[in-house]
Motif scaffolding. Structure first.
Motif, PDB file in Angstrom:
ATOM      1  N   THR A 168      82.435 -39.916 -21.360  1.00 47.13           N
ATOM      2  CA  THR A 168      83.183 -41.158 -21.535  1.00 47.13           C
ATOM      3  C   THR A 168      82.491 -42.077 -22.535  1.00 47.13           C
ATOM      4  N   SER A 169      81.183 -42.217 -22.374  1.00 43.05           N
ATOM      5  CA  SER A 169      80.418 -43.052 -23.303  1.00 43.05           C
ATOM      6  C   SER A 169      80.521 -42.508 -24.724  1.00 43.05           C
ATOM      7  N   LEU A 170      80.326 -41.207 -24.882  1.00 45.00           N
ATOM      8  CA  LEU A 170      80.388 -40.595 -26.210  1.00 45.00           C
ATOM      9  C   LEU A 170      81.777 -40.743 -26.827  1.00 45.00           C
ATOM     10  N   PHE A 171      82.818 -40.561 -26.031  1.00 47.87           N
ATOM     11  CA  PHE A 171      84.195 -40.667 -26.522  1.00 47.87           C
ATOM     12  C   PHE A 171      84.443 -42.032 -27.156  1.00 47.87           C
ATOM     13  N   PHE A 172      84.048 -43.081 -26.467  1.00 45.72           N
ATOM     14  CA  PHE A 172      84.291 -44.423 -26.990  1.00 45.72           C
ATOM     15  C   PHE A 172      83.350 -44.768 -28.141  1.00 45.72           C
ATOM     16  N   LEU A 173      82.111 -44.288 -28.068  1.00 49.83           N
ATOM     17  CA  LEU A 173      81.160 -44.576 -29.149  1.00 49.83           C
ATOM     18  C   LEU A 173      81.577 -43.902 -30.452  1.00 49.83           C
ATOM     19  N   LEU A 174      82.119 -42.697 -30.367  1.00 49.40           N
ATOM     20  CA  LEU A 174      82.544 -42.000 -31.577  1.00 49.40           C
ATOM     21  C   LEU A 174      83.774 -42.647 -32.212  1.00 49.40           C
ATOM     22  N   VAL A 210      71.149 -45.865 -24.552  1.00 53.04           N
ATOM     23  CA  VAL A 210      71.943 -45.563 -23.360  1.00 53.04           C
ATOM     24  C   VAL A 210      72.450 -44.120 -23.440  1.00 53.04           C
ATOM     25  N   GLN A 211      72.957 -43.757 -24.629  1.00 51.00           N
ATOM     26  CA  GLN A 211      73.461 -42.402 -24.804  1.00 51.00           C
ATOM     27  C   GLN A 211      72.331 -41.379 -24.736  1.00 51.00           C
ATOM     28  N   MET A 212      71.152 -41.744 -25.232  1.00 53.32           N
ATOM     29  CA  MET A 212      69.980 -40.873 -25.104  1.00 53.32           C
ATOM     30  C   MET A 212      69.699 -40.571 -23.636  1.00 53.32           C
ATOM     31  N   HIS A 213      69.744 -41.603 -22.805  1.00 53.57           N
ATOM     32  CA  HIS A 213      69.463 -41.426 -21.383  1.00 53.57           C
ATOM     33  C   HIS A 213      70.514 -40.535 -20.723  1.00 53.57           C
ATOM     34  N   LEU A 214      71.759 -40.658 -21.161  1.00 58.04           N
ATOM     35  CA  LEU A 214      72.819 -39.811 -20.617  1.00 58.04           C
ATOM     36  C   LEU A 214      72.655 -38.364 -21.077  1.00 58.04           C
ATOM     37  N   TYR A 215      72.196 -38.174 -22.315  1.00 58.09           N
ATOM     38  CA  TYR A 215      71.884 -36.818 -22.774  1.00 58.09           C
ATOM     39  C   TYR A 215      70.778 -36.203 -21.914  1.00 58.09           C
ATOM     40  N   THR A 216      69.762 -36.995 -21.629  1.00 53.77           N
ATOM     41  CA  THR A 216      68.684 -36.516 -20.756  1.00 53.77           C
ATOM     42  C   THR A 216      69.243 -36.133 -19.393  1.00 53.77           C
ATOM     43  N   GLY A 217      70.197 -36.915 -18.906  1.00 54.88           N
ATOM     44  CA  GLY A 217      70.850 -36.601 -17.640  1.00 54.88           C
ATOM     45  C   GLY A 217      71.581 -35.278 -17.673  1.00 54.88           C
ATOM     46  N   LEU A 218      72.184 -34.950 -18.817  1.00 53.87           N
ATOM     47  CA  LEU A 218      72.842 -33.650 -18.968  1.00 53.87           C
ATOM     48  C   LEU A 218      71.836 -32.514 -18.793  1.00 53.87           C
ATOM     49  N   PHE A 219      70.689 -32.671 -19.456  1.00 55.24           N
ATOM     50  CA  PHE A 219      69.689 -31.605 -19.379  1.00 55.24           C
ATOM     51  C   PHE A 219      69.101 -31.505 -17.979  1.00 55.24           C
ATOM     52  N   ILE A 220      68.865 -32.640 -17.354  1.00 58.07           N
ATOM     53  CA  ILE A 220      68.338 -32.643 -15.985  1.00 58.07           C
ATOM     54  C   ILE A 220      69.333 -31.986 -15.026  1.00 58.07           C
ATOM     55  N   THR A 221      70.626 -32.192 -15.273  1.00 61.48           N
ATOM     56  CA  THR A 221      71.664 -31.546 -14.467  1.00 61.48           C
ATOM     57  C   THR A 221      71.580 -30.030 -14.617  1.00 61.48           C
ATOM     58  N   PHE A 259      75.502 -41.689 -32.636  1.00 64.00           N
ATOM     59  CA  PHE A 259      75.795 -41.579 -31.207  1.00 64.00           C
ATOM     60  C   PHE A 259      75.888 -40.146 -30.678  1.00 64.00           C
ATOM     61  N   TRP A 260      75.892 -39.174 -31.584  1.00 65.30           N
ATOM     62  CA  TRP A 260      75.937 -37.774 -31.152  1.00 65.30           C
ATOM     63  C   TRP A 260      74.640 -37.049 -31.506  1.00 65.30           C
ATOM     64  N   VAL A 261      74.204 -37.173 -32.757  1.00 65.74           N
ATOM     65  CA  VAL A 261      73.000 -36.477 -33.201  1.00 65.74           C
ATOM     66  C   VAL A 261      71.723 -37.194 -32.747  1.00 65.74           C
ATOM     67  N   SER A 262      71.612 -38.473 -33.085  1.00 68.11           N
ATOM     68  CA  SER A 262      70.373 -39.216 -32.792  1.00 68.11           C
ATOM     69  C   SER A 262      70.010 -39.247 -31.304  1.00 68.11           C
ATOM     70  N   PRO A 263      70.953 -39.567 -30.398  1.00 64.57           N
ATOM     71  CA  PRO A 263      70.585 -39.602 -28.973  1.00 64.57           C
ATOM     72  C   PRO A 263      70.121 -38.247 -28.447  1.00 64.57           C
ATOM     73  N   ALA A 264      70.733 -37.173 -28.932  1.00 62.40           N
ATOM     74  CA  ALA A 264      70.317 -35.840 -28.481  1.00 62.40           C
ATOM     75  C   ALA A 264      68.886 -35.538 -28.929  1.00 62.40           C
ATOM     76  N   LEU A 265      68.576 -35.866 -30.186  1.00 61.37           N
ATOM     77  CA  LEU A 265      67.218 -35.645 -30.688  1.00 61.37           C
ATOM     78  C   LEU A 265      66.212 -36.521 -29.952  1.00 61.37           C
ATOM     79  N   LEU A 266      66.559 -37.794 -29.756  1.00 62.07           N
ATOM     80  CA  LEU A 266      65.650 -38.700 -29.048  1.00 62.07           C
ATOM     81  C   LEU A 266      65.401 -38.243 -27.618  1.00 62.07           C
ATOM     82  N   SER A 267      66.424 -37.688 -26.999  1.00 60.64           N
ATOM     83  CA  SER A 267      66.262 -37.256 -25.611  1.00 60.64           C
ATOM     84  C   SER A 267      65.307 -36.074 -25.491  1.00 60.64           C
ATOM     85  N   THR A 268      65.151 -35.279 -26.568  1.00 59.66           N
ATOM     86  CA  THR A 268      64.169 -34.197 -26.520  1.00 59.66           C
ATOM     87  C   THR A 268      62.759 -34.767 -26.388  1.00 59.66           C
TER      88      THR A 268
END
Length: 224
Positions: free
Chosen positions: A22-28, A45-56, A154-163
């Motif tokens: 939902t966050s990504l949809f609106f940010l894009l 915020v999106q970085m933290h949600l990406y981290t949540g995906l990986f933790i899931t 909002f798609w590339v940067s948060p994913a990289l930061l979450s690593t």
């Protein structure tokens, strides 16, 4: 996972995935101004949600999302693929190798180096050519409908930061140096708010190794 937590585990996983999407949809779709400070807050915020995906996906690797193996693994596959085109089977085998051979040469998450060399080895252990191809194709397809600046911010940067978030709080900080326990792990001081925002309680890393069958949202209970 305990039977009475079966549906709750699925619910928590779906909440994380839904919040990320939902966050990504609106940010894009956001026609933002570079001067708006909210833009930079939303990257984190999106970085933290990406981290949540990986933790899931990590919880799925320990079978803690659902006692139904098909549902559990499907959520694992979905989460880690949405995260960055990773393949669940590859991550599954490497992660369990980490638990079996922690802090040894056979541990894919360990390196006797400083932060940057260790991070590079960590990434090279998990990133594959086909994954990079998948992400490159996805980026170019998404550009048909989405502004490039939105994709990058909002798609590339948060994913990289979450690593970096996952590596620093979930691997480097807990496992660097020497430890006086069989899991070669340290743990954050008890502060549940800090532990959640840094890495979904995985700063309580010794506790995770002691009880790997505890899902992230129950991990705080293991902290003495």
């Amino acid at each position: 996972m305990k039977t009475n937590h079966a549906y709750l585990g699925i619910l928590v996983a779906l909440v994380v995935i839904t919040l990320w999407f939902t966050s990504l949809f609106f940010l894009l779709r956001w026609n933002f101004a570079w001067s708006n400070p909210l833009v930079y807050l939303m990257i984190f915020v999106q970085m933290h949600l990406y981290t949540g995906l990986f933790i899931t996906a990590h919880d799925a690797m320990h079978g803690t999302i659902s006692p139904n193996k098909t549902i559990n693994n499907f959520i694992g596959y979905l989460s880690v693929f949405l995260y960055a085109g990773f393949f669940y089977n590859r991550l599954y085998s490497k992660h369990h190798k980490h638990h079996s051979h922690v802090h040894t040469e056979e541990d894919p998450d360990f390196a006797p180096h400083g932060f940057w060399k260790w991070y590079l080895r960590f990434m090279l252990n998990y990133v594959t050519i086909i994954q990079l191809v998948i992400m490159a194709v996805a980026f170019n397809v998404l550009q048909i409908w989405v502004e490039q600046k939105n994709l990058l911010l909002f798609w590339v940067s948060p994913a990289l930061l979450s690593t970096f978030q996952l590596f620093y709080f979930g691997t480097y900080l807990p496992h660097k140096g020497e430890h006086d326990n069989e899991y070669h792990s340290s743990t954050l001081q008890k502060n549940h708010l800090l532990a959640f925002f840094t890495c979904y309680f995985f700063g309580y890393h010794l506790e995770h190794h002691q009880k790997p069958g505890t899902p992230w949202w129950q991990l705080y209970k293991t902290k003495a």
